[in-house]
Design a protein around this motif. Structure first.
Motif, PDB file in Angstrom:
ATOM      1  N   GLY A   1      72.169  28.420  33.576  1.00 23.17           N
ATOM      2  CA  GLY A   1      70.883  27.819  33.978  1.00 23.17           C
ATOM      3  C   GLY A   1      70.548  28.123  35.416  1.00 23.17           C
ATOM      4  N   ILE A   2      70.535  29.426  35.746  1.00 22.69           N
ATOM      5  CA  ILE A   2      70.380  29.836  37.145  1.00 22.69           C
ATOM      6  C   ILE A   2      68.916  29.937  37.536  1.00 22.69           C
ATOM      7  CG2 ILE A   2      72.555  31.090  37.226  1.00 22.69           C
ATOM      8  CD1 ILE A   2      70.722  33.663  36.892  1.00 22.69           C
ATOM      9  N   LEU A   3      68.699  29.906  38.833  1.00 23.24           N
ATOM     10  CA  LEU A   3      67.347  30.042  39.363  1.00 23.24           C
ATOM     11  C   LEU A   3      66.988  31.533  39.457  1.00 23.24           C
ATOM     12  CD1 LEU A   3      65.088  28.248  40.461  1.00 23.24           C
ATOM     13  CD2 LEU A   3      66.046  28.530  42.737  1.00 23.24           C
ATOM     14  N   GLY A   4      65.721  31.864  39.269  1.00 20.77           N
ATOM     15  CA  GLY A   4      65.273  33.239  39.465  1.00 20.77           C
ATOM     16  C   GLY A   4      65.228  33.581  40.942  1.00 20.77           C
ATOM     17  N   ALA A   5      65.378  34.864  41.249  1.00 20.54           N
ATOM     18  CA  ALA A   5      65.388  35.278  42.656  1.00 20.54           C
ATOM     19  C   ALA A   5      64.063  34.941  43.345  1.00 20.54           C
ATOM     20  CB  ALA A   5      65.659  36.778  42.756  1.00 20.54           C
ATOM     21  N   PHE A   6      62.974  35.156  42.641  1.00 18.42           N
ATOM     22  CA  PHE A   6      61.672  34.900  43.260  1.00 18.42           C
ATOM     23  C   PHE A   6      61.490  33.411  43.536  1.00 18.42           C
ATOM     24  CE2 PHE A   6      56.917  34.715  43.065  1.00 18.42           C
ATOM     25  CZ  PHE A   6      56.718  35.429  44.222  1.00 18.42           C
TER      26      PHE A   6
ATOM     27  N   THR B   1      74.189  44.242  50.851  1.00 18.66           N
ATOM     28  CA  THR B   1      74.688  43.463  49.716  1.00 18.66           C
ATOM     29  C   THR B   1      75.224  44.306  48.577  1.00 18.66           C
ATOM     30  OG1 THR B   1      72.534  43.498  48.663  1.00 18.66           O
ATOM     31  CG2 THR B   1      72.968  41.676  50.170  1.00 18.66           C
ATOM     32  N   GLY B   2      74.901  45.605  48.573  1.00 21.86           N
ATOM     33  CA  GLY B   2      75.247  46.426  47.419  1.00 21.86           C
ATOM     34  C   GLY B   2      74.303  46.237  46.250  1.00 21.86           C
ATOM     35  N   ALA B   3      73.275  45.408  46.406  1.00 25.30           N
ATOM     36  CA  ALA B   3      72.339  45.158  45.314  1.00 25.30           C
ATOM     37  C   ALA B   3      71.774  46.482  44.813  1.00 25.30           C
ATOM     38  CB  ALA B   3      71.213  44.245  45.785  1.00 25.30           C
ATOM     39  N   ARG B   4      71.787  46.677  43.507  1.00 22.93           N
ATOM     40  CA  ARG B   4      71.411  47.977  42.947  1.00 22.93           C
ATOM     41  C   ARG B   4      69.902  48.149  42.855  1.00 22.93           C
ATOM     42  NH1 ARG B   4      70.658  52.109  43.061  1.00 22.93           N
ATOM     43  NH2 ARG B   4      71.454  53.958  42.046  1.00 22.93           N
ATOM     44  N   SER B   5      69.181  47.048  42.672  1.00 19.13           N
ATOM     45  CA  SER B   5      67.726  47.135  42.576  1.00 19.13           C
ATOM     46  C   SER B   5      67.131  46.962  43.970  1.00 19.13           C
ATOM     47  CB  SER B   5      67.236  46.039  41.641  1.00 19.13           C
ATOM     48  OG  SER B   5      65.842  46.005  41.605  1.00 19.13           O
ATOM     49  N   THR B   6      65.986  47.592  44.199  1.00 20.70           N
ATOM     50  CA  THR B   6      65.382  47.536  45.522  1.00 20.70           C
ATOM     51  C   THR B   6      64.952  46.115  45.872  1.00 20.70           C
ATOM     52  OG1 THR B   6      64.614  49.797  45.323  1.00 20.70           O
ATOM     53  CG2 THR B   6      63.460  48.398  46.908  1.00 20.70           C
ATOM     54  N   PRO B   7      65.411  45.578  47.003  1.00 23.59           N
ATOM     55  CA  PRO B   7      64.969  44.232  47.398  1.00 23.59           C
ATOM     56  C   PRO B   7      63.472  44.223  47.740  1.00 23.59           C
ATOM     57  CG  PRO B   7      66.888  44.916  48.673  1.00 23.59           C
ATOM     58  CD  PRO B   7      66.383  46.128  47.954  1.00 23.59           C
ATOM     59  N   ILE B   8      62.860  43.076  47.518  1.00 22.99           N
ATOM     60  CA  ILE B   8      61.460  42.898  47.895  1.00 22.99           C
ATOM     61  C   ILE B   8      61.453  42.313  49.302  1.00 22.99           C
ATOM     62  CG2 ILE B   8      59.283  41.775  47.310  1.00 22.99           C
ATOM     63  CD1 ILE B   8      60.567  41.514  44.404  1.00 22.99           C
ATOM     64  N   TYR B   9      61.165  43.152  50.274  1.00 16.78           N
ATOM     65  CA  TYR B   9      61.190  42.695  51.665  1.00 16.78           C
ATOM     66  C   TYR B   9      59.882  41.992  51.982  1.00 16.78           C
ATOM     67  CZ  TYR B   9      65.661  44.606  52.921  1.00 16.78           C
ATOM     68  OH  TYR B   9      67.003  44.824  53.022  1.00 16.78           O
TER      69      TYR B   9
ATOM     70  N   PRO C   1      54.479  44.270  49.829  1.00 15.14           N
ATOM     71  CA  PRO C   1      55.813  44.610  49.320  1.00 15.14           C
ATOM     72  C   PRO C   1      55.973  44.294  47.831  1.00 15.14           C
ATOM     73  CG  PRO C   1      55.980  43.381  51.375  1.00 15.14           C
ATOM     74  CD  PRO C   1      54.537  43.389  50.990  1.00 15.14           C
ATOM     75  N   MET C   2      55.389  43.190  47.357  1.00 15.24           N
ATOM     76  CA  MET C   2      55.531  42.851  45.939  1.00 15.24           C
ATOM     77  C   MET C   2      54.855  43.909  45.077  1.00 15.24           C
ATOM     78  SD  MET C   2      56.729  40.903  43.616  1.00 15.24           S
ATOM     79  CE  MET C   2      57.189  39.301  44.221  1.00 15.24           C
ATOM     80  N   ASN C   3      53.688  44.388  45.512  1.00 19.17           N
ATOM     81  CA  ASN C   3      53.017  45.444  44.752  1.00 19.17           C
ATOM     82  C   ASN C   3      53.831  46.736  44.773  1.00 19.17           C
ATOM     83  OD1 ASN C   3      51.020  43.592  44.370  1.00 19.17           O
ATOM     84  ND2 ASN C   3      49.362  44.955  44.941  1.00 19.17           N
ATOM     85  N   ALA C   4      54.445  47.015  45.921  1.00 19.67           N
ATOM     86  CA  ALA C   4      55.291  48.212  45.997  1.00 19.67           C
ATOM     87  C   ALA C   4      56.450  48.083  45.015  1.00 19.67           C
ATOM     88  CB  ALA C   4      55.815  48.410  47.417  1.00 19.67           C
ATOM     89  N   PHE C   5      57.041  46.896  44.936  1.00 21.11           N
ATOM     90  CA  PHE C   5      58.170  46.683  44.007  1.00 21.11           C
ATOM     91  C   PHE C   5      57.716  46.890  42.569  1.00 21.11           C
ATOM     92  CE2 PHE C   5      60.391  43.820  41.133  1.00 21.11           C
ATOM     93  CZ  PHE C   5      61.663  44.355  41.211  1.00 21.11           C
ATOM     94  N   LEU C   6      56.581  46.298  42.207  1.00 20.50           N
ATOM     95  CA  LEU C   6      56.102  46.447  40.828  1.00 20.50           C
ATOM     96  C   LEU C   6      55.779  47.909  40.531  1.00 20.50           C
ATOM     97  CD1 LEU C   6      53.857  43.263  40.655  1.00 20.50           C
ATOM     98  CD2 LEU C   6      55.985  43.648  39.419  1.00 20.50           C
ATOM     99  N   THR C   7      55.288  48.622  41.536  1.00 24.41           N
ATOM    100  CA  THR C   7      54.924  50.016  41.320  1.00 24.41           C
ATOM    101  C   THR C   7      56.165  50.894  41.171  1.00 24.41           C
ATOM    102  OG1 THR C   7      52.900  49.637  42.583  1.00 24.41           O
ATOM    103  CG2 THR C   7      53.528  51.926  42.214  1.00 24.41           C
ATOM    104  N   ILE C   8      57.182  50.676  42.009  1.00 22.10           N
ATOM    105  CA  ILE C   8      58.386  51.520  41.855  1.00 22.10           C
ATOM    106  C   ILE C   8      59.073  51.215  40.528  1.00 22.10           C
ATOM    107  CG2 ILE C   8      58.783  51.972  44.287  1.00 22.10           C
ATOM    108  CD1 ILE C   8      60.807  49.831  44.427  1.00 22.10           C
ATOM    109  N   THR C   9      59.013  49.970  40.085  1.00 24.84           N
ATOM    110  CA  THR C   9      59.588  49.644  38.780  1.00 24.84           C
ATOM    111  C   THR C   9      58.799  50.352  37.682  1.00 24.84           C
ATOM    112  OG1 THR C   9      60.220  47.500  39.657  1.00 24.84           O
ATOM    113  CG2 THR C   9      60.302  47.746  37.294  1.00 24.84           C
ATOM    114  N   GLY C  10      57.470  50.381  37.825  1.00 21.08           N
ATOM    115  CA  GLY C  10      56.648  51.086  36.850  1.00 21.08           C
ATOM    116  C   GLY C  10      56.958  52.578  36.816  1.00 21.08           C
ATOM    117  N   ILE C  11      57.137  53.181  37.990  1.00 22.54           N
ATOM    118  CA  ILE C  11      57.362  54.631  38.052  1.00 22.54           C
ATOM    119  C   ILE C  11      58.661  55.025  37.348  1.00 22.54           C
ATOM    120  CG2 ILE C  11      57.883  56.527  39.659  1.00 22.54           C
ATOM    121  CD1 ILE C  11      55.849  55.336  41.581  1.00 22.54           C
TER     122      ILE C  11
END
Lengths: 403, 603
Positions: free
Chosen positions: A257-262, B197-205, B452-462
């Motif tokens: 039941g974790i929170l989403g990152a956003f 962090t090593g996070a594999r997906s691009t962070p939303i700055y 930045p949020m639009n950039a994230f959605l766009t790179i995910t789309g690409i």
């Protein structure tokens, strides 16, 4: 990567960035909140933490996870900003974020064993009360309800060795019953039980349950912590890393039941303005309580800040600097008049939930249904940040129009 | 600076050189803080190199904390690398001196190349790099250049490491740089795992600003001496991933993102034009571009002359002395018109001006205009690149091949620019000067930055662009063939049909498919058009294209309604015209929906 290469360990000593309290003066809670612990991003210098949607983290060539994170169900760097700040504000040892207040509250009970005895208040958030008296009992918990503002009754309910948890909610929704955290902690600890406190309404602005002896503090972060009615979230903060906390963490990670990152990011954003929001709401609530108490269509005002309220003296001792932004009124003319009043408001929004920037009004008895201790003539008021005069004028016209 | 194909040094070689040298003699060091050699010296010092300036005019003086020597032979200590910041003709003499002092590497700056001097040096056992900037290469290999939206060519499954970082395990690089396939670049370009962090997906700055290490660091960022983040109106770590990715997919050198496709076009022209300048544009453009170019740009003192692109020679005939660019859409919206890119590019280059192509509807999956001679590519990323109808955005890509200094047409790029304290952008940033100026002047001063949020959605789309485009064109082909045989349809303008006059150009420029946006004529004119868009049940009636959902529009009553009848006809938006953007749904259902809606127009 930067102009100042940082040696071999990319994490350094402090995996979460620069925290001003580590080497600076003892910052006050308002300061910690406004700056969300003063965090900055070491890779980019960003002054606001990024949102990490990543579900997974790199492991090293030898299969080790030196960065400390493996999979986002267990943790996510975006969680750290909200949880570290809340840990500091609650003066605790650790905080976990949950998908909702109910996910947080039930995780405490699910960390116990079937057969354990738990003592819970009769007046409390109704959804948790319903869960305790149904699901928790079927799962095997021995759930006993008491009047938590009656210390003698609470003491009598304790079964040393068998009672594992005492749950308080103060002020308790929606009658705003005030319970004595320090006294309950003594009773619970004497019986070998943990004390958990739902402090959603008090917030760390007015009450620090852990410093009064509680072991766990729970928030529906949907309410004041986030404060903008746009996130559903829950939190638990512990006084210490102990076995129960380990099991709670297990419940979170294994049941998921974790929170989403956003949502976690929005939560740290909302918490930056916690003090100004809660202090403003409480000031308006106190003024409204006094004025409504004198209103010809109001039979009674329930608010811990009123001198004639049953729990006022305890509240004045236990709550620091204010009595919160929640109050209830009982409308002359019974249920019909109460429902009619809620129907006539123009500014207050008829909606459930509480603790947002906008003021909400709700007829609780019709929500809570059978078994609720809530009087049918009661309207719950969550006071927001609108102009006090507008809030009062709207209630006044609604009460008169309904009368 | 003349444009030549860069020498393909492998990343392995450049990384090895930058990691092994410690002392660098910089021949031609300037004491002017606004000159490229000063930028390079300051940057390399910041990376831990000992840089010894050499310049006879400054001999004995101090420069950035170092004593300047008059000649290489005067330096009293061993030198690992000699960097030549002088005209190419000076290289042989400097190489002789480098051999004499026992240097191990000779590195000739961007724009400096002397093959004979290089051969002399190599015969003496010295390693040589020519026509490269060590600052740019250091920043590229360490990931910093990505922050400026430059296509680094790197595909990484770990955080980038600077060439001087030695704490990591040695990972041998291939002796020649690998070419990466389109789908690899669609998923990986610009996006390495997060170093912290090593996070594999691009962070939303989701941040507005970035902390400076100190005042000196802040000054070096504002002066562009260092790569780095200042403020999210200029650069943002999430947005820069998108920029590098689009640059990579288009085969360009660098990109700058903007808040919308229109903003991208504004950045492009503001960077190119002076008041009073002119440019040519195809008549077959998105209606909003016709208005932007024809009306709004005119208020800024820029005149656009519209040209029918069906005969490329029309552009040559329309050129004027103040024309500074030619702009076309590779696959025009809404008419499905394909422009002969190679022919128009040649006309632009004959005139010494850049060829700009809006590649929104084709996407780099179907067509890469830079391969046909385009110098700048514009995108509304809102469409197929983002692909899900959930985020606006735009991008400008530069090829890096246009010589801005070949004429005096582009003074703000090839001469000191007053809007950036007299910086000469082309001299300092070379093949990514255009996007650097678009960012640091146009984006800075007008502010249409991408969120930045639009950039994230766009790179995910690409990431799924290749898969989506395959389905888009397959569905569009089937729908177009169905419409062509329908009795309520007067005509279909889809370049994928055998009947299309653009079939030959489509086979050349769009071999994988002619896109999924096209028009057809419904019998019964304006009224039937309105009846049709109001009768569909699956197609959504709205003014966008490039969504997963199928979209339908009657341009004459919507996007093109502000134009004159004549302009509407010229833009392919006559009264009977229906535009479709065919989505990813089950194609049989789409055809059935159009069939029933067409039947409704007949009743």
């Amino acid at each position: 990567m930067t102009d100042d290469p940082k040696g071999d360990d990319p994490k350094g000593d402090d995996p979460k960035g620069d925290h001003p309290e580590d080497d600076g003066p003892n910052w006050r809670p308002q300061t910690l909140a406004a700056q969300a612990m003063g965090w900055t991003d070491e890779t980019t210098g960003a002054i606001i933490p990024p949102i990490h949607p990543a579900t997974t983290y790199l492991r090293d060539a030898d299969n080790a996870y030196r960065r400390g994170r493996m999979y986002a169900r267990a943790d996510n760097p975006t969680y750290d900003h909200a949880s570290d700040l809340l840990t500091a504000l609650e003066e605790g040892a650790d905080t976990l974020l949950f998908a909702s207040g109910m996910a947080a509250a039930t995780a405490v009970f699910l960390a116990l064993d079937p057969g354990d005895h738990v003592v819970v208040p009769k007046v409390m958030y109704w959804a948790l009360r319903a869960w305790l008296h149904d699901s928790a009992r079927r799962w095997g918990l021995d759930v006993e309800g008491v009047a938590s503002d009656d210390l003698a009754g609470l003491a009598a309910a304790m079964r040393p060795g068998q009672t594992k948890l005492v749950w308080l909610e103060t002020p308790a929704n929606p009658l705003w019953t005030v319970s004595d955290i320090a006294a309950a902690a003594q009773l619970a600890h004497a019986a070998g039980a943990h004390l958990a406190v739902d402090s959603t309404v008090a917030t760390p602005v007015f009450t620090r349950p852990l410093s009064l002896g509680a072991d766990l503090v729970m928030h529906s972060a949907t309410k004041y912590l986030n404060g903008h009615s746009d996130v559903v979230a829950g939190t638990l903060t512990t006084a210490r890393q102990d076995a129960l906390w380990g099991r709670i963490r297990q419940v979170l990670v294994q049941q998921g039941g974790i929170l989403g990152a956003f949502e976690a990011w929005l939560l740290q954003r909302g918490m930056r303005s916690l003090f100004v929001r809660v202090e403003a709401a409480a000031a308006s609530a106190l003024a409204l309580a006094h004025r409504l108490a004198a209103h010809p269509r109001v039979a009674q005002v329930l608010y811990p800040g009123l001198p004639d309220f049953a729990g006022h003296q305890l509240a004045a001792r236990q709550m620091r600097g204010g009595f919160g932004g929640m109050l209830s009124i009982r409308v002359k003319g019974g249920e019909a008049a109460a429902v009619a009043t809620a129907a006539k408001v123009r500014l207050w929004k008829r909606a459930t939930s509480l603790g947002g920037v906008e003021s909400l009004i709700e007829h609780r008895a019709s929500v809570e249904g059978a078994g609720s201790p809530v009087p049918v003539d009661l309207l719950r008021l969550s006071v927001g940040l609108e102009a006090l005069e507008d809030l009062y004028a709207d209630l006044d016209q609604a009460l008169r129009a309904a009368g | 600076m003349t444009i030549r194909e860069p020498i393909p040094y492998s990343d392995a070689k450049l990384r090895r050189i930058l990691a092994s040298v410690k002392t660098i003699a910089l021949v031609g060091a300037s004491d002017n803080w606004n000159r490229p050699s000063y930028f390079v010296m300051k940057y390399l010092q910041g990376k831990g190199y000992h840089v010894i300036p050499v310049n006879p005019r400054l001999a004995g003086q101090a420069l950035l904390g170092e004593t300047v020597y008059g000649a290489l032979q005067d330096i009293p200590q061993p030198v690992d690398m000699v960097e030549i910041f002088r005209a190419s003709e000076a290289a042989p003499g400097i190489v002789e001196a480098a051999i004499a002092i026992g240097a191990k590497v000779v590195w000739m700056q961007l724009g400096v190349r002397h093959d004979q001097a290089a051969a002399t040096a190599e015969a003496a056992g010295i390693e040589v790099v020519m026509d490269r900037c060590p600052k740019i290469e250091f920043g590229r290999l360490g990931g910093e250049l990505s922050w400026s939206g430059v296509n680094t060519g790197l595909i990484l499954n770990r955080a980038p490491a600077a060439p001087t970082e030695r704490h990591r395990k040695e990972r041998p690089l291939p002796p020649r740089n690998l070419e990466h396939g389109f789908a690899i670049r669609a998923i990986h370009s610009g996006a390495a795992p997060d170093p912290t962090t090593g996070a594999r997906s691009t962070p939303i700055y989701q941040t507005t600003a970035y902390v400076f290490d100190d005042v000196e660091h802040a000054a070096s960022l504002f002066n562009l001496h260092n790569f780095g983040y200042i403020y999210s109106r200029l650069t943002n770590p999430t947005v820069s991933v998108l920029e590098e990715r689009v640059a990579s997919l288009e085969g360009g050198r660098a990109a700058v993102a903007a808040a919308s496709g229109h903003a991208a076009q504004f950045l492009t022209f503001f960077t190119l034009l002076e008041p009073g300048d002119e440019f040519l544009a195809s008549t077959n453009l998105y209606g909003g571009s016709l208005t932007q170019f024809g009306l709004s740009f005119r208020k800024l003192g820029w005149a656009c002359h519209f040209v029918d692109p069906k005969d490329p020679e029309n552009f040559r005939r329309a050129l004027t002395p103040r024309c500074k660019a030619i702009f076309v859409e590779s696959l025009a919206n809404p008419g499905g018109v394909i422009v002969d890119l190679e022919a128009v590019a040649a006309i632009a280059h004959d005139a010494g001006i850049p060829f700009i192509v809006d590649n929104t509807l084709a996407t780099p999956y179907l067509c890469r205009p830079i391969e046909w001679g385009a110098d700048i590519v514009c995108h509304s990323t809102t469409k197929f690149l983002a692909g899900h109808g959930n985020s606006l955005g735009g991008a400008v890509v530069e090829s890096g091949r246009f010589d801005w200094a070949a004429s005096d047409k582009f003074p703000s790029l090839s001469q000191p620019e007053p809007a950036y304290h007299g910086l000469n952008f082309y001299e300092t940033f070379g093949d990514f000067a255009f996007t650097t100026k678009a960012r640091t002047v146009a984006l800075r001063d007008f502010g249409p930055a991408l969120a930045p949020m639009n950039a994230f959605l766009t790179i995910t789309g690409i990431e799924t662009l290749p898969l989506r485009m395959e389905r888009h064109v397959a569905n569009a082909q089937a729908v177009a063939e169905f419409l062509e045989g329908h009795r309520q349809v007067g005509w279909v303008s889809y370049a994928g049909l055998a009947s299309s006059p653009y079939r030959r150009l489509a086979e050349k420029y769009l071999p994988k498919g002619a896109g999924s946006v096209f028009t057809f004529g419904v019998k019964g004119g304006f009224e039937s058009g309105i009846k049709l868009v109001e009768s569909v049940r699956l197609f959504s009636h709205l003014a966008n294209v490039g969504d997963t959902r199928s979209l339908i529009l009657h341009p004459a009553s919507t996007t093109h309604r502000q134009l004159s009848d004549q302009q509407r006809l010229a833009a392919g938006a006559g009264p009977d015209v229906i535009r479709l953007s065919v989505g990813l749904e089950t194609v049989d259902d789409l055809i059935r929906d159009l069939d029933q809606a067409l039947a409704a127009t007949a009743s």
